[in-house]
Scaffold this active site. Sequence first.
Site: not given
Ligand code: NAD
Length: 261
Positions: A143, A156
Site C-alpha cells: 500500500s 496497518y
Molecule cells: P477487501 O476487503 O475487498 O478484500 C480482502 C479479502 O481478504 C476479503 O475477501 C477478506 O475476506 C480476506 N481476508 C481478510 N482477512 C482474512 C483472513 N484472516 N484470512 C483469509 N482471508 C482474509 O480488501 P481489498 O481492498 O481488496 O484489499 C486487498 C489488499 O489490498 C489488502 O492487503 C489491502 O491492505 C491492500 N490495499 C487496499 C487498498 C484499497 O484502497 N482498497 C489500497 C492499498 C492496499
Amino acid sequence: MTSGFGGTAPGLPTGSLVGRTALVTGGGSGIGRACVEALAGAGAFVHVVDLDARAAAEVARRVDGRAHPVDLADRAALASLPEDPDVLVNNAGLQHVAAIEDFPPQMFDRLQQVMVTAPFLLLRRALPHMYRRGWGRVVNISSVHGLRASPYKSGYVTAKHALEGLSKVTALEGAPHGVTSNCVNPGYVRTPLVERQIAAQAEAHGIPPEQVVGDVLLRGSAIKRLIEPEEVAAVALWLCGPHTGHVTGASLPMDGGWTAA
Ligand code: NAD
C-alpha cells in the site's frame, strides 16, 4: 468525473501462465479477486484462499480454480494450503482505524498475523517448490501505507512496512533461484475495504460519502479518482510476465502521484 480507466481486462501474451499454479490470499473480494481473474485469464490454475468461504468458492468456480476457506491468522490452518504455487500473491488484508492509545492490542496482533506472519509462513512453504523449478513470482499487495504513514492506522502502517521488508529479503534470497519478489503500492482502490472506510468517515464527520472521497481519501493524490481493482491486478500480472524477470525487490507505487509530492 470520468474514471479514466477503460475497464478492459488486464492481459499478457496468450497462455503466458499455462502450466503455472498461483495462490492468491484474500482472493474472494476486491483486489485479490481481480488478481485471481487476471492470473486465470493468462492460463494459470489458481488457488483462491479466503476467510469468506462463500466468496472463495464463487470466485474459484468462475475461473475453474480451487477454493480454500482459511483464516490466515490461524497458523495451524495454513498447513492445509498447497505448497507448490509458482506464483504467490500475498493480498489478504484488513484495516482498523483508531488512535494508538485506543487501538485494541488483539486487533493490532491480528493485522500483523494476516498481513505479515501469514505471508512469511506461506513463503516458507512455497519457496522450496519455486527454487526446485527455478522460477517463481511473489507479489505482495502492500500500500502507499507501506511507504508513508497516516495517523490512526498504526496496525496497518506497521504491517505494510514489515511486508516491504519481507519482500526485499525474499528478493535477495530468491534471486539465484529465478524467484522475484515485489510490492505493489496502491493508493485508495474501489473495494469493499475502502467502501467501509468511506461510510465510517462520512458518519464520523457528518459529511456525504463523495466528500470523504474528494476531501479526505484523495487529498494527497494528484489524480482525483479511486483506483479500480483491475488496474492493480494488471500490475501484479505484469510482474508475472515474460519481461519483468529483472524487476525484484521493488515497490511499485500506483498512487496517482501521492508519494511524488
Ligand atoms: P477487501 O476487503 O475487498 O478484500 C480482502 C479479502 O481478504 C476479503 O475477501 C477478506 O475476506 C480476506 N481476508 C481478510 N482477512 C482474512 C483472513 N484472516 N484470512 C483469509 N482471508 C482474509 O480488501 P481489498 O481492498 O481488496 O484489499 C486487498 C489488499 O489490498 C489488502 O492487503 C489491502 O491492505 C491492500 N490495499 C487496499 C487498498 C484499497 O484502497 N482498497 C489500497 C492499498 C492496499
